[in-house]
Design a protein around this motif. Structure first.
Motif, PDB file in Angstrom:
ATOM      1  N   VAL A 174       1.051  -1.260   0.391  1.00 16.00           N
ATOM      2  CA  VAL A 174       0.207  -0.294   0.407  1.00 16.00           C
ATOM      3  C   VAL A 174       0.957   1.088  -0.042  1.00 16.00           C
ATOM      4  O   VAL A 174       0.300   2.244  -0.592  1.00 16.00           O
ATOM      5  CB  VAL A 174      -1.134  -0.038   1.043  1.00 16.00           C
ATOM      6  N   ARG A 175       2.016   1.455   1.002  1.00 21.21           N
ATOM      7  CA  ARG A 175       2.497   2.232   0.559  1.00 21.21           C
ATOM      8  C   ARG A 175       3.470   2.956  -0.618  1.00 21.21           C
ATOM      9  O   ARG A 175       3.348   3.705  -0.884  1.00 21.21           O
ATOM     10  CB  ARG A 175       3.681   1.988   2.258  1.00 21.21           C
ATOM     11  N   GLN A 176       4.242   1.332  -1.001  1.00 21.55           N
ATOM     12  CA  GLN A 176       4.203   1.636  -2.273  1.00 21.55           C
ATOM     13  C   GLN A 176       3.300   2.178  -3.222  1.00 21.55           C
ATOM     14  O   GLN A 176       4.249   2.529  -4.218  1.00 21.55           O
ATOM     15  CB  GLN A 176       4.898   0.360  -2.648  1.00 21.55           C
ATOM     16  N   ARG A 177       2.248   1.962  -3.649  1.00 23.67           N
ATOM     17  CA  ARG A 177       0.890   2.156  -4.225  1.00 23.67           C
ATOM     18  C   ARG A 177       1.360   3.673  -4.322  1.00 23.67           C
ATOM     19  O   ARG A 177       0.230   4.274  -5.526  1.00 23.67           O
ATOM     20  CB  ARG A 177       0.295   1.649  -4.162  1.00 23.67           C
ATOM     21  N   MET A 178       0.887   3.508  -2.932  1.00 24.17           N
ATOM     22  CA  MET A 178       0.592   5.821  -2.870  1.00 24.17           C
ATOM     23  C   MET A 178       1.502   5.981  -3.050  1.00 24.17           C
ATOM     24  O   MET A 178       1.353   7.438  -3.795  1.00 24.17           O
ATOM     25  CB  MET A 178      -0.053   5.812  -1.133  1.00 24.17           C
ATOM     26  N   SER A 179       2.553   6.023  -2.962  1.00 23.72           N
ATOM     27  CA  SER A 179       3.394   7.298  -3.296  1.00 23.72           C
ATOM     28  C   SER A 179       3.691   7.137  -5.051  1.00 23.72           C
ATOM     29  O   SER A 179       3.990   8.017  -5.765  1.00 23.72           O
ATOM     30  CB  SER A 179       5.065   6.725  -2.858  1.00 23.72           C
TER      31      SER A 179
END
Ligand code: NDP
Ligand code: MG
Length: 413
Positions: free
Chosen positions: A162-167
Motif C-alpha cells: 500500500v505504501r509503495q502504491r500510495m507513493s
C-alpha cells in the motif's frame, strides 16, 4: 422575455458549493452507518461543501442498505449507486427492489473495485471488515483517491504494498481508527521528531478476567465490550487484544515507523485515544468521547474542524483517566502483533487470515476463546516467510493460512 424563477435557497447553496462524492464501502456495518450519519450531519453544518453519498455497499444486510438508499433518494431525487458484494445474492429481486428508488444497482466484489476507482468519486470510505476490503482499498489507492481508512486489515495484510502504491499514485490514507486518528491529530500529519507512538487500548471485556474465566468465555461474554459498540469481528479482536496487535501493525505502515517506536497502554475509559511522545519528552494526547463519528468526520473534513454529532466531554464531572501497562501473559496477541510489525513481509497476511478464521470458529462454538491467539501463533510459525511478497504471494499465503487454521483448530495447544 420573462426571467426564469429564482432558484430556491436550498438549490442555490448546494449548487454554489463544490461537491464531494463519497463511496462508502461497507455502508451497512457499524462504521458504515456512522459514516452515513456523519454525511447527513455534514450536509446540514458544512457551508463549504456539498457532501454527496455517491455509492454505498453492503454484503448481506439488504434492509439496512435499502434504508440508506431510500433516504438518499428522498433527498437527492436520484438514488446513489448500490453495490451488493455477496456473490450468492438474488440479483433479480434486488435489482427490482432498488431500481424503483432510482438506484444504479451493481453486484459482486468487482463492483466494489469499480466504485473505488470511479473518476467521479472523491473519497472512498473503506469500512468493509477483514481481508475482504483489500482489493477495493487498493483500487482506491491506485487511483490516487482520498481514502478514509477503517479497514485496518488492508494495512495488516499488505502495508508495504500500500505504501509503495500510495507513493506511485499520490493517494492519501486518512485514518478512521480512533487511535490512529488521535496520533495523526497529535502529529498534524508530520512524523518529525517523534520518539514514540503510544496507542491506548480499552482492555476489552476481559481486562480484569482470570485465565480460567477467559477459557470458559462464551461468544456473548466476549462480544460485550465495555466502552465501544462495534461489529462482531472487531469486538472479538478487542477481547483477545488482537485488535491492538492489528493496530500496532496498522500504525507501523500508516505512519511508516519501526515497531520499536510503538507502545501500547491500557486506558479503560476510552477517552484518551492515543498519545505521541516527541524527542524533547513532551507527550501530546487527543481526547474525546468513545464515539467513532468524530474520527470519521475528521477524516472527511480534514484539515477543517466542524461541529460534530458526538456530544462533547462533560467537564463538570471529575475525570478519572488511567493509563496502565498491558499484561502480556494474559494477552499474548500483543507480542504477536509487535513481531509481525517487526518482520513485515508475508507475516501480516498469515496472522490476519488465521485470526479471521479463528474468530469465526470461536463464534460458531468450535474452539475456545483462549484458542484463538495460540492458533494464530502456530500458523505464523509454520508459514513459509517471504520478506518482499507481491500481491499474488500475499493472497496465496492468506489462502494457505485459512486452510491450515481450519485443519489445526482441533489441535491447538
Ligand atoms: P461490521 O461487521 O459492523 O460491518 C462490516 C461491513 O462489511 C458491513 O457493511 C458488511 O456488510 C460488509 N462485509 C462483510 N463481509 C463482507 C465481504 N465478504 N465483502 C464485502 N463486504 C463485506 O464491521 P465494523 O463496521 O465494526 O468494522 C469495519 C472495519 O472498520 C473493520 O476493519 C474494523 O476493524 C474497522 N474499525 C471498526 C471500528 C468500530 O468501531 N466498529 C473502529 C475502528 C476500526 P453486511 O453487513 O451487509 O453483511
Ligand atoms: Mg481502534
Amino acid at each position: 422575455m420573462t426571467n426564469p424563477p429564482p432558484p430556491t435557497q436550498k438549490t442555490s447553496i448546494a449548487e454554489s458549493r463544490p461537491t464531494q462524492n463519497v463511496a462508502v464501502l461497507g455502508a451497512t456495518g457499524s462504521i458504515g452507518t456512522a459514516t452515513i450519519d456523519v454525511l447527513n450531519h455534514l450536509q446540514k453544518v458544512d457551508p463549504e461543501t456539498n457532501w454527496n453519498l455517491w455509492a454505498a455497499s453492503g454484503h448481506r444486510n439488504v434492509d439496512e442498505l435499502y434504508r440508506i438508499a431510500q433516504s438518499t433518494a428522498t433527498k437527492n431525487e436520484t438514488g446513489c449507486r448500490v453495490i451488493f458484494s455477496d456473490e450468492t445474492c438474488d440479483r433479480n429481486a434486488l435489482e427490482t427492489r432498488f431500481s424503483s428508488l432510482g438506484c444504479d444497482v451493481r453486484f459482486g466484489a468487482s463492483a466494489l473495485v469499480e466504485a473505488a476507482s470511479e473518476e467521479e468519486v472523491d473519497v472512498v470510505v473503506a469500512s468493509i471488515v477483514g481481508r475482504a476490503g483489500l482489493e477495493s482499498t487498493l483500487a482506491a489507492v491506485d487511483c490516487g483517491k482520498r481514502v478514509a481508512l477503517a479497514n485496518k486489515e488492508t494495512l495488516v495484510v499488505a502495508g508495504g504494498l500500500v505504501r509503495q502504491r500510495m507513493s506511485d499514485s499520490g493517494a492519501r490514507l486518512l485514518p478512521v481508527d480512533s487511535e490512529h486518528s488521535a496520533i495523526w491529530q497529535c502529529m498534524e500529519g508530520s512524523p518529525c521528531n517523534v520518539r514514540k507512538l503510544i496507542l491506548t487500548a480499552s482492555g476489552g471485556p476481559f481486562r480484569q478476567a482470570t485465565r480460567q474465566e477467559m477459557e470458559s468465555a462464551t461468544p456473548d461474554d466476549a462480544l460485550a465490550h465495555p466502552t465501544w459498540e462495534m461489529g462482531r469481528k472487531i469486538s472479538i479482536d478487542s477481547a483477545t487484544m488482537m485488535n491492538k496487535a492489528l493496530e500496532v501493525i496498522e500504525a507501523r505502515w500508516l505512519f511508516d515507523v519501526p515497531a520499536d517506536k510503538i507502545e501500547v497502554l491500557v486506558h479503560p475509559q476510552s477517552i484518551i485515544h492515543s498519545l505521541v511522545e516527541f524527542e524533547d519528552g513532551s507527550i501530546l494526547a487527543q481526547l474525546s468521547p468513545p464515539d467513532m463519528k468524530l474520527p470519521i468526520q475528521y477524516a472527511l473534513t480534514h484539515p477543517r474542524r466542524l461541529p460534530c454529532p458526538t456530544p462533547p466531554l462533560d467537564c463538570t464531572r471529575p475525570w478519572d483517566l488511567q493509563l496502565l501497562p498491558v499484561d502480556l501473559e494474559r494477552f499474548p496477541a500483543l507480542s504477536l502483533g509487535f513481531e509481525v510489525a517487526r518482520v513485515g513481509g508475508t507475516a501480516g497476511s498469515v496472522v490476519n487470515a488465521a485470526n479471521e478464521v479463528a474468530v469465526g470458529l470461536f463464534l460458531n462454538g468450535q474452539i475456545r476463546f483462549t484458542d484463538i491467539v495460540p492458533l494464530c501463533q502456530k500458523i505464523l510459525a509454520n508459514h513459509e516467510y517471504d520478506a518482499e511478497p507481491d500481491l499474488s504471494e500475499l493472497l496465496k499465503r492468506d489462502a494457505w493460512a485459512r486452510t491450515e487454521t481450519e485443519k489445526c483448530a482441533g489441535n491447538v495447544q
